[in-house]
Design a protein around this motif. Structure first.
Motif, mmCIF file in Angstrom:
data_model
loop_
_atom_site.group_PDB
_atom_site.id
_atom_site.type_symbol
_atom_site.label_atom_id
_atom_site.label_comp_id
_atom_site.label_asym_id
_atom_site.label_seq_id
_atom_site.Cartn_x
_atom_site.Cartn_y
_atom_site.Cartn_z
ATOM 1 N N HIS A 1 0.941 -1.130 -0.012
ATOM 2 C CA HIS A 1 -0.071 0.006 0.082
ATOM 3 C C HIS A 1 0.817 0.997 -0.009
ATOM 4 C CE1 HIS A 1 -3.631 2.323 0.526
ATOM 5 N NE2 HIS A 1 -3.028 3.215 1.613
ATOM 6 N N THR B 1 -7.614 -0.359 1.071
ATOM 7 C CA THR B 1 -6.127 0.049 0.702
ATOM 8 C C THR B 1 -6.293 -0.179 -0.769
ATOM 9 O OG1 THR B 1 -5.758 -2.459 0.509
ATOM 10 C CG2 THR B 1 -5.185 -1.354 2.506
ATOM 11 N N ASN B 2 -4.976 -0.017 -1.680
ATOM 12 C CA ASN B 2 -5.116 0.141 -3.126
ATOM 13 C C ASN B 2 -5.075 -1.161 -3.553
ATOM 14 O OD1 ASN B 2 -2.280 -0.887 -2.704
ATOM 15 N ND2 ASN B 2 -1.563 0.771 -3.023
ATOM 16 N N SER C 1 -2.175 -3.979 -2.704
ATOM 17 C CA SER C 1 -2.718 -4.565 -1.335
ATOM 18 C C SER C 1 -3.726 -5.362 -1.423
ATOM 19 C CB SER C 1 -2.900 -3.475 -0.429
ATOM 20 O OG SER C 1 -1.597 -2.578 -0.300
ATOM 21 N N ASP D 1 -6.940 -3.728 -11.101
ATOM 22 C CA ASP D 1 -6.662 -2.173 -10.801
ATOM 23 C C ASP D 1 -7.466 -1.221 -11.567
ATOM 24 O OD1 ASP D 1 -6.072 0.489 -9.865
ATOM 25 O OD2 ASP D 1 -3.908 0.124 -9.949
ATOM 26 N N ARG E 1 -8.360 1.720 -11.712
ATOM 27 C CA ARG E 1 -7.559 2.868 -12.098
ATOM 28 C C ARG E 1 -6.804 2.951 -13.604
ATOM 29 N NH1 ARG E 1 -4.650 4.842 -6.824
ATOM 30 N NH2 ARG E 1 -4.222 2.605 -7.433
#
Length: 312
Positions: free
Chosen positions: A75, A232-233, A236, A308, A310
């Motif tokens: 993270h 968390t991201n 993680s 992810d 993003r």
């Protein structure tokens, strides 16, 4: 009964999440270029990462602690997800020491770590203060786990859970479910293993069913990592789910061979408790060593399962 279970769970979870926040903050402030380079150097290959995970778990006597630490490092951007697959495989081997030495309690260090962390945080030096946050965070995490384990006693006295353990002798699938649920609730695979060893000493369970409960405990212990990944991201969360899915897959693959595993363990020792410990060691070593050459492929699959957003 409800209050005796709900109160420790609520307070324990609060301590745990507060510890995670403190640890993440400390790591994010410590995430300088030199430290990132140092970590990258020691985890640059799956084999190096494997030994980092194994030795860290051997020292800390807790795969959950190492997995939580790995989530915190990921993270903070200090290591990427691909580097953590080997660490996760290593923790599964290192955690077998906990079973072999089941009386050891890492949670006894919770308060000293918390006090030491607070003392460091009060120092004027920025590096020392950030280190104090990490240490205090770990202390809170262990305190949270220890608090949640208070639920174990009322649950053990519960007729529902006693019946569930006794009914598990009729089905390895029910045994697997029992180990998973019980460990997920009390956050301690060691406690589940200890209960199973106690039942085995009274010949309540067959060895195959006892081993199914222990395999379920390996799955249930991943609940800690899943909690740690909340908020968390993506990297993680990938660490947490890699740990979870790997343990689930390993347990399902080994389930049809519990009779053979029990026979191998029986050839090593006459003690039912040691047979359970040795079986868990064999299971974790075989699964981790077999998966290690495919660490990059495993990482790719986990990225596909937990993308992810993003980057899409």
């Amino acid at each position: 009964m409800v209050g005796a279970v709900l109160a420790p769970f609520t307070f324990g979870l609060s301590f745990f999440l507060l510890g995670m926040y403190a640890m993440r903050t400390g790591f994010q402030n410590l995430a300088g270029k030199k430290m990132a380079d140092w970590l990258a150097r020691f985890t640059r290959t799956p084999m190096h990462s494997f030994w980092v995970g194994l030795l860290s778990t051997f020292v800390l006597q807790s795969s959950s602690a190492v997995t939580v630490l790995t989530i915190g490092l990921t993270h903070a951007g200090m290591i990427n997800f691909a580097q953590t697959v080997g660490i996760i495989l290593g923790t599964n081997v290192g955690t077998t020491v906990t079973t072999e030495l089941i009386a050891l309690r890492l949670e006894t260090f919770a308060v000293p770590m918390l006090l030491a962390g607070v003392a460091l945080w009060l120092m004027p030096n920025r590096l020392t203060r950030c280190t104090g946050l990490v240490v205090a965070g770990f202390g809170l995490i262990f305190l949270g786990i220890d608090t949640m384990q208070v639920m174990a006693k009322p649950l053990q006295q519960s007729e529902t859970f006693r019946s569930l353990f006794l009914e598990s002798r009729h089905s390895i699938w029910l045994g697997l479910l029992t180990g998973t649920v019980f460990t997920g609730l009390i956050h301690s695979s060691s406690a589940t293993t200890a209960i199973t060893m106690g039942l085995m000493s009274h010949q309540v369970l067959s060895m195959e069913t006892a081993l199914a409960i222990v395999l379920g405990a390996n799955i249930g212990t991943c609940f800690t990592a899943v909690i740690a990944s909340i908020g968390t991201n993506a990297a993680s969360r990938q660490v947490a789910w890699c740990h979870t899915l790997f343990n689930v897959a390993g347990a399902l693959l080994f389930l049809p061979f519990l009779t053979q595993l029990a026979a191998i363990s029986a050839a090593l020792t006459d003690s039912p408790s040691m047979q359970i410990a040795h079986s868990q060691t064999i299971f974790n070593v075989v699964c981790s060593v077999a998966a290690l050459p495919f660490a990059h492929q495993i990482a790719a699959v986990i990225r596909w399962i937990v993308p992810d957003r993003r980057k899409t």
